[in-house]
Design a protein around this motif. Sequence first.
Motif, PDB file in Angstrom:
ATOM      1  N   PHE A 117      23.253  25.318  52.143  1.00  0.00           N
ATOM      2  CA  PHE A 117      22.388  25.354  51.012  1.00  0.00           C
ATOM      3  C   PHE A 117      23.410  25.050  49.769  1.00  0.00           C
ATOM      4  O   PHE A 117      24.186  25.945  49.406  1.00  0.00           O
ATOM      5  CB  PHE A 117      21.563  26.658  50.780  1.00  0.00           C
ATOM      6  N   ASP A 118      23.044  24.085  49.122  1.00  0.00           N
ATOM      7  CA  ASP A 118      23.680  23.604  47.827  1.00  0.00           C
ATOM      8  C   ASP A 118      22.818  23.756  46.777  1.00  0.00           C
ATOM      9  O   ASP A 118      22.481  22.577  46.538  1.00  0.00           O
ATOM     10  CB  ASP A 118      24.475  22.454  48.028  1.00  0.00           C
ATOM     11  N   ASN A 119      22.798  24.659  45.774  1.00  0.00           N
ATOM     12  CA  ASN A 119      22.191  24.849  44.749  1.00  0.00           C
ATOM     13  C   ASN A 119      20.625  24.638  45.216  1.00  0.00           C
ATOM     14  O   ASN A 119      19.676  23.818  44.574  1.00  0.00           O
ATOM     15  CB  ASN A 119      22.549  23.764  43.423  1.00  0.00           C
ATOM     16  N   ALA A 120      20.175  25.021  46.731  1.00  0.00           N
ATOM     17  CA  ALA A 120      18.956  24.619  46.811  1.00  0.00           C
ATOM     18  C   ALA A 120      17.895  25.735  46.036  1.00  0.00           C
ATOM     19  O   ALA A 120      18.021  26.826  45.980  1.00  0.00           O
ATOM     20  CB  ALA A 120      18.683  25.206  48.136  1.00  0.00           C
ATOM     21  N   VAL A 121      17.078  25.346  45.417  1.00  0.00           N
ATOM     22  CA  VAL A 121      15.948  25.867  44.668  1.00  0.00           C
ATOM     23  C   VAL A 121      14.926  26.519  45.199  1.00  0.00           C
ATOM     24  O   VAL A 121      14.420  26.572  46.479  1.00  0.00           O
ATOM     25  CB  VAL A 121      15.259  24.842  43.718  1.00  0.00           C
ATOM     26  N   VAL A 122      14.831  27.947  44.855  1.00  0.00           N
ATOM     27  CA  VAL A 122      13.703  28.870  45.508  1.00  0.00           C
ATOM     28  C   VAL A 122      13.013  29.319  44.415  1.00  0.00           C
ATOM     29  O   VAL A 122      13.704  30.045  43.426  1.00  0.00           O
ATOM     30  CB  VAL A 122      14.393  29.820  46.313  1.00  0.00           C
ATOM     31  N   SER A 123      11.688  29.476  44.640  1.00  0.00           N
ATOM     32  CA  SER A 123      10.783  30.174  43.652  1.00  0.00           C
ATOM     33  C   SER A 123      10.775  31.768  43.612  1.00  0.00           C
ATOM     34  O   SER A 123      11.225  32.268  44.804  1.00  0.00           O
ATOM     35  CB  SER A 123       9.330  29.722  43.929  1.00  0.00           C
ATOM     36  N   TRP A 179      15.944  30.008  40.183  1.00  0.00           N
ATOM     37  CA  TRP A 179      16.990  30.352  41.180  1.00  0.00           C
ATOM     38  C   TRP A 179      17.252  29.650  42.188  1.00  0.00           C
ATOM     39  O   TRP A 179      16.773  28.716  42.681  1.00  0.00           O
ATOM     40  CB  TRP A 179      16.027  31.610  41.910  1.00  0.00           C
ATOM     41  N   VAL A 180      18.559  29.663  42.624  1.00  0.00           N
ATOM     42  CA  VAL A 180      19.004  28.792  43.505  1.00  0.00           C
ATOM     43  C   VAL A 180      19.863  29.487  44.710  1.00  0.00           C
ATOM     44  O   VAL A 180      20.372  30.688  44.623  1.00  0.00           O
ATOM     45  CB  VAL A 180      20.294  27.807  42.822  1.00  0.00           C
ATOM     46  N   VAL A 181      19.958  28.793  45.885  1.00  0.00           N
ATOM     47  CA  VAL A 181      20.826  29.476  47.057  1.00  0.00           C
ATOM     48  C   VAL A 181      21.775  28.674  47.545  1.00  0.00           C
ATOM     49  O   VAL A 181      21.743  27.490  47.516  1.00  0.00           O
ATOM     50  CB  VAL A 181      19.436  29.548  48.206  1.00  0.00           C
ATOM     51  N   ASN A 182      22.798  29.485  47.576  1.00  0.00           N
ATOM     52  CA  ASN A 182      24.238  28.711  48.287  1.00  0.00           C
ATOM     53  C   ASN A 182      24.713  29.397  49.204  1.00  0.00           C
ATOM     54  O   ASN A 182      25.010  30.418  49.426  1.00  0.00           O
ATOM     55  CB  ASN A 182      25.106  28.558  47.248  1.00  0.00           C
ATOM     56  N   GLY A 183      25.082  28.744  50.336  1.00  0.00           N
ATOM     57  CA  GLY A 183      25.845  29.186  51.451  1.00  0.00           C
ATOM     58  C   GLY A 183      25.727  28.275  52.613  1.00  0.00           C
ATOM     59  O   GLY A 183      25.114  27.220  52.520  1.00  0.00           O
ATOM     60  N   HIS A 184      26.087  28.826  53.766  1.00  0.00           N
ATOM     61  CA  HIS A 184      26.283  28.074  55.017  1.00  0.00           C
ATOM     62  C   HIS A 184      25.876  28.842  56.035  1.00  0.00           C
ATOM     63  O   HIS A 184      26.494  30.151  56.376  1.00  0.00           O
ATOM     64  CB  HIS A 184      27.770  27.637  55.254  1.00  0.00           C
ATOM     65  N   LYS A 185      24.942  28.491  56.969  1.00  0.00           N
ATOM     66  CA  LYS A 185      24.541  29.236  58.076  1.00  0.00           C
ATOM     67  C   LYS A 185      24.720  28.659  59.346  1.00  0.00           C
ATOM     68  O   LYS A 185      24.625  27.261  59.468  1.00  0.00           O
ATOM     69  CB  LYS A 185      22.878  29.268  57.850  1.00  0.00           C
ATOM     70  N   TYR A 186      24.668  29.232  60.366  1.00  0.00           N
ATOM     71  CA  TYR A 186      24.646  28.489  61.645  1.00  0.00           C
ATOM     72  C   TYR A 186      23.531  29.294  62.567  1.00  0.00           C
ATOM     73  O   TYR A 186      22.968  30.128  62.148  1.00  0.00           O
ATOM     74  CB  TYR A 186      25.884  28.921  62.284  1.00  0.00           C
ATOM     75  N   TYR A 187      23.322  28.603  63.604  1.00  0.00           N
ATOM     76  CA  TYR A 187      22.269  29.290  64.267  1.00  0.00           C
ATOM     77  C   TYR A 187      20.774  29.168  64.006  1.00  0.00           C
ATOM     78  O   TYR A 187      20.075  30.144  63.938  1.00  0.00           O
ATOM     79  CB  TYR A 187      22.345  30.601  65.068  1.00  0.00           C
ATOM     80  N   SER A 188      20.666  28.155  63.208  1.00  0.00           N
ATOM     81  CA  SER A 188      19.391  27.900  62.312  1.00  0.00           C
ATOM     82  C   SER A 188      18.322  27.422  63.174  1.00  0.00           C
ATOM     83  O   SER A 188      17.635  26.248  62.808  1.00  0.00           O
ATOM     84  CB  SER A 188      19.680  26.819  61.185  1.00  0.00           C
ATOM     85  N   THR A 189      17.964  28.124  64.210  1.00  0.00           N
ATOM     86  CA  THR A 189      16.970  27.511  65.220  1.00  0.00           C
ATOM     87  C   THR A 189      15.819  27.126  64.614  1.00  0.00           C
ATOM     88  O   THR A 189      14.969  27.809  63.823  1.00  0.00           O
ATOM     89  CB  THR A 189      16.653  28.654  66.052  1.00  0.00           C
TER      90      THR A 189
END
Length: 411
Positions: free
Chosen positions: A213-219, A150-160
């Motif tokens: 997140f650019d194809n960041a792997v998540v278990s 499983w992978v995560v793709n996206g762009h977040k802001y306010y990543s405190t």
Amino acid sequence: MTVQQHHPLSTGADYQQLAARFRPIFARIADGAVERERQRSLPYEPIKWLKEAGFGAVRVPVEYGGAGASLVQLVQLLIELAEADSSVPQAWRGHVAFVEDRLNAHATSNQEIWFQRFVAGELVGNAWTEIGAVKIGEVGTRVSRQGNQWVVNGHKYYSTGSLFADWIDVYAQRDDDGLDVIAAVSTHQTGVHQSDDWDGFGQRTTASGSTVFDNAVVSEENIIDFSTRFKYQTALYQLVLIAVLAGSGRAALRDFSHEVRQRTRIFSHGNAPRVSQDPQILQVIGKVSALVYAAEATALRAAAPAQRAYESHFEGNAQAEHEANVAAELESAQAQVVIAELVLRAANDLFNALGASATSETKQLDRHWRNARTAASHNPLIYKERIIGDWEVNGTEPPYIWQIGNGSTAA
């Protein structure tokens, strides 16, 4: 057999013993706070000290290696930490919420692996908010299947706080079924790209910038159905911010009191040969001390319903849990409204105790107002006031989850 025998809970520790573990670290953090503010230097080392001392596990039950602190005690610790440096507890905010979610999840599924991570010093940041063209109610970040992972793709802001973190609590949607989820993503991989591009005039060193997140792997086991999220999460996020505010008030009172004690220049139309003996100056300090006292007392009172919500989650009494969740949301909102007013007034009025030299950038005394104003700008006060009023007049329950995004374009 009692609930606690089934599930050890965090219902409170000896606060003075608990605080004694961290106060020497808080003092070290305070020593460098002005210089970090002046240089806009992120508090990597202070965060490291706290991780190593077990600050990230204070809510973990004693039976799993944590301190077993209550939420009231956690808020009290956060206030003390905010007095040292108000950016640090806000950077901890995502971790506080994720720990609480895992504590609640333990009622139905074993969370020992996460407890072990918290006790080992692993820190969790957050990445929920998206800016740009995202409409309200939408989320662009996706979790999808790619081969056997499983992978995560996206762009977040306010990543405190995420720049300091080992994990990121990511709000996203699954591609396969469209469900909203939390993806607990490890930062120790090439698919996570973080930037310190937060440019607020206050809380400058919270590391609240962008995460890509650019194809960041998540278990797969770390993809969590958002509908299971603990119900008082919005209240808890707000409790961290009101702790930041109360601690900012304490820090302002501390610094201005020090300046008054040290000041030798007086005005010819003043009331004493030393500023520290001038009754009008002492009145300013005394009034602010009362404002700050009220802010801290309110913060601690507001944390109690959230603790009740946590405990009632394990008791099997749905009505009691519901009532505690309603109270947690309402009382955190009430506290937000009044604490923001108290602390902003305090940070402003304290300048009446000194002369124009108090505005020197070297002293950085303005940081207390800037930091308080920034923390108070989260979760607009005007909406919270309306929600409280709607409850008082109409009995309308507060929303537990809300979103931000682009609205419809006017015709």
